[in-house]
Design a protein around this motif. Structure first.
Motif, PDB file in Angstrom:
ATOM      1  N   ALA A  99       1.181  -1.229  -0.074  1.00  0.00           N
ATOM      2  CA  ALA A  99      -0.320  -0.010  -0.087  1.00  0.00           C
ATOM      3  C   ALA A  99       0.580   1.096  -0.096  1.00  0.00           C
ATOM      4  CB  ALA A  99      -0.875  -0.097   1.239  1.00  0.00           C
ATOM      5  N   VAL A 100       1.686   1.093   0.844  1.00  0.00           N
ATOM      6  CA  VAL A 100       2.577   2.359   0.439  1.00  0.00           C
ATOM      7  C   VAL A 100       3.109   2.841  -0.483  1.00  0.00           C
ATOM      8  CG1 VAL A 100       5.323   3.679   2.062  1.00  0.00           C
ATOM      9  CG2 VAL A 100       2.784   2.235   3.176  1.00  0.00           C
ATOM     10  N   LEU A 101       3.728   1.489  -1.211  1.00  0.00           N
ATOM     11  CA  LEU A 101       4.248   1.960  -2.280  1.00  0.00           C
ATOM     12  C   LEU A 101       3.739   2.150  -3.567  1.00  0.00           C
ATOM     13  CD1 LEU A 101       6.798   1.166  -3.680  1.00  0.00           C
ATOM     14  CD2 LEU A 101       5.426  -1.323  -4.278  1.00  0.00           C
ATOM     15  N   LEU A 102       2.316   1.713  -3.300  1.00  0.00           N
ATOM     16  CA  LEU A 102       1.945   2.409  -4.939  1.00  0.00           C
ATOM     17  C   LEU A 102       0.907   3.577  -3.792  1.00  0.00           C
ATOM     18  CD1 LEU A 102      -1.100  -0.810  -4.938  1.00  0.00           C
ATOM     19  CD2 LEU A 102       0.618   0.253  -6.718  1.00  0.00           C
ATOM     20  N   LEU A 103       1.385   4.214  -3.224  1.00  0.00           N
ATOM     21  CA  LEU A 103       0.653   5.523  -2.950  1.00  0.00           C
ATOM     22  C   LEU A 103       2.081   6.522  -2.255  1.00  0.00           C
ATOM     23  CD1 LEU A 103      -1.811   4.638   0.143  1.00  0.00           C
ATOM     24  CD2 LEU A 103      -2.515   5.706  -2.137  1.00  0.00           C
ATOM     25  N   LYS A 104       2.842   5.673  -1.970  1.00  0.00           N
ATOM     26  CA  LYS A 104       4.560   6.436  -1.541  1.00  0.00           C
ATOM     27  C   LYS A 104       5.197   6.640  -2.684  1.00  0.00           C
ATOM     28  CE  LYS A 104       3.090   9.075   2.702  1.00  0.00           C
ATOM     29  NZ  LYS A 104       3.093   9.877   4.039  1.00  0.00           N
ATOM     30  N   SER A 105       5.425   6.099  -4.188  1.00  0.00           N
ATOM     31  CA  SER A 105       6.618   5.260  -4.590  1.00  0.00           C
ATOM     32  C   SER A 105       7.504   6.134  -4.434  1.00  0.00           C
ATOM     33  CB  SER A 105       5.886   4.974  -6.056  1.00  0.00           C
ATOM     34  OG  SER A 105       7.069   4.031  -7.202  1.00  0.00           O
ATOM     35  N   ALA A 106       7.283   7.641  -5.008  1.00  0.00           N
ATOM     36  CA  ALA A 106       8.600   8.461  -5.659  1.00  0.00           C
ATOM     37  C   ALA A 106       9.835   8.259  -3.776  1.00  0.00           C
ATOM     38  CB  ALA A 106       8.291   9.738  -5.464  1.00  0.00           C
ATOM     39  N   GLU A 107       8.947   8.395  -2.530  1.00  0.00           N
ATOM     40  CA  GLU A 107       9.792   8.872  -1.223  1.00  0.00           C
ATOM     41  C   GLU A 107       9.819   7.386  -0.859  1.00  0.00           C
ATOM     42  OE1 GLU A 107       6.450   8.703  -1.689  1.00  0.00           O
ATOM     43  OE2 GLU A 107       5.719  11.459  -1.171  1.00  0.00           O
ATOM     44  N   SER A 108       9.497   6.167  -1.358  1.00  0.00           N
ATOM     45  CA  SER A 108      10.512   5.098  -1.147  1.00  0.00           C
ATOM     46  C   SER A 108      11.763   4.405  -1.707  1.00  0.00           C
ATOM     47  CB  SER A 108       9.705   3.920  -1.320  1.00  0.00           C
ATOM     48  OG  SER A 108       7.892   3.441  -0.784  1.00  0.00           O
ATOM     49  N   PRO A 109      12.364   3.790  -0.450  1.00  0.00           N
ATOM     50  CA  PRO A 109      13.858   3.693  -1.344  1.00  0.00           C
ATOM     51  C   PRO A 109      13.927   2.663  -2.689  1.00  0.00           C
ATOM     52  CG  PRO A 109      13.884   3.188   1.193  1.00  0.00           C
ATOM     53  CD  PRO A 109      12.375   3.333   0.407  1.00  0.00           C
TER      54      PRO A 109
END
Length: 362
Positions: A263-273
């Protein structure tokens, strides 16, 4: 944080060190003890024991763990089985120390790193790992390999890829489960960093990998061959039997955190390493691959690799994913409530770890 991590690990299985023998109900553990005794009495060239399923495994791998244990026997003057228990316990705790240290090196918040490390206790590790001895000792390499893999992935010039390829090839001699898992990570890195576009570098990686894997591949592929006399070991049922606990051999925590990470990957992909995104894909694909194997979609040749035994390895890799995506989710939140929630979940995870260890201990 490290004191707490070590204390939890020692509390869970530290009592193993007071015993002389581990009654597992599973023959592998005592067979390793006999192999260590053979080395002690006849030297390292005494690879003559034929494994019960018809394959001379001892010519192919596991000698690293056996020689290591023999060193402990000689230095600490312990019996072989007692030394095996000490090596198992130290490996159990050392993996967590490495996980926490490497997470901090990867700039993960202290609280998140501590939480992620604690939940690594929260899945069944006794049946297909500790009871097999050699495979669990081999898992100590997982955090170290991930660190080098992450550094190589971040480096646009991929200057460390030859070192990574050499370690990947050599890891087959430590244990095949570690070998083919690391090989998958190496292949994914090659694709992610477009190494394939530089054919000379791709060729060099292949040569280094092949040479470093020769201690395993020569006896395994060109000498003793690969045959298994017991047909149960190549069936989908055996892939199911190696995963005894619920939630695919992991825990409810892990399943929730897998979903949260996606869910975090889909919503905040740009901020994820970037490394966490690739690693999450790898762990998820690995679990799906195991699932289809259990459903009987693969030929017996593929099932021979017993890839379901890699569940603990996947869990250790997943812990790094969870830490990275929790950091992304909470990075912009300036509230003590986050710390309170993580503290409560850590306590719940510790209590569940005790329950899991009690159910599956020898």
């Amino acid at each position: 944080a490290l004191t707490g991590i070590i204390a939890v690990g020692w509390f869970l299985i530290g009592y193993y060190t007071k015993a002389e023998f581990l009654q597992t109900g599973y023959p592998d553990w005592i067979y390793h003890a006999f192999r260590i005794r053979d080395i002690q009495q006849y030297g390292i060239a005494s690879w003559d024991h034929v494994w019960s399923n018809g394959l001379n495994h001892w010519r192919a791998f596991q000698y690293v763990e056996h020689v290591l244990t023999l060193l402990v026997v000689n230095i600490a003057h312990l019996s072989i089985t007692h030394a095996m228990l000490w090596v198992s316990v130290v490996s159990f705790v050392a993996i967590r120390v490495l996980i926490y240290t490497i997470l901090r090196f990867l700039s993960i918040n202290r609280m998140v790193s501590f939480f992620a490390t604690i939940i690594s206790y929260d899945f069944s590790q006794q049946w297909i790992a500790l009871k097999d001895f050699s495979i669990y000792v081999a898992f100590v390499l997982v955090p170290l390999y991930l660190l080098l893999w992450t550094i190589t992935l971040r480096d646009k010039e991929t200057r460390f890829i030859y070192v990574l390829a050499a370690i990947t090839g050599a890891s087959w001699s430590v244990h095949p489960v570690v070998g083919y898992s690391f090989s998958g990570m190496l292949a994914l890195l090659v694709l992610a960093n477009n190494v394939k576009r530089k054919m000379w570098r791709l060729f060099g990686v292949g040569i280094v990998f092949f040479v470093s894997s020769l201690p395993f591949t020569v006896p395994y592929l060109f000498s003793s061959g690969y045959s298994i006399s017991n047909p149960i070991f190549v069936t989908p049922q055996f892939l199911k039997d190696t995963i005894l606990s619920e939630y695919f051999g992991l825990s409810l925590f892990f399943i929730i955190l897998f979903g949260l990470s996606w869910a975090v990957l889909l919503l905040k992909s740009a901020e994820s390493p970037r490394w966490a995104k690739i690693l999450l894909f790898y762990c998820t694909a690995y679990l799906i691959f195991i699932y289809f194997g259990q459903e009987g979609y693969y030929p017996s040749f593929v099932n021979k690799f017993q890839f379901s035994r890699a569940i603990p390895l996947i869990a250790f890799l997943a812990v790094f994913c969870f830490a990275a995506f929790l950091q992304t989710m909470f990075f912009s939140v300036k509230s003590r409530m986050v710390s309170v929630v993580l503290c409560v979940l850590t306590a719940v995870s510790v209590s569940h770890s005790i329950q899991v260890a009690s159910l599956y201990t020898g």
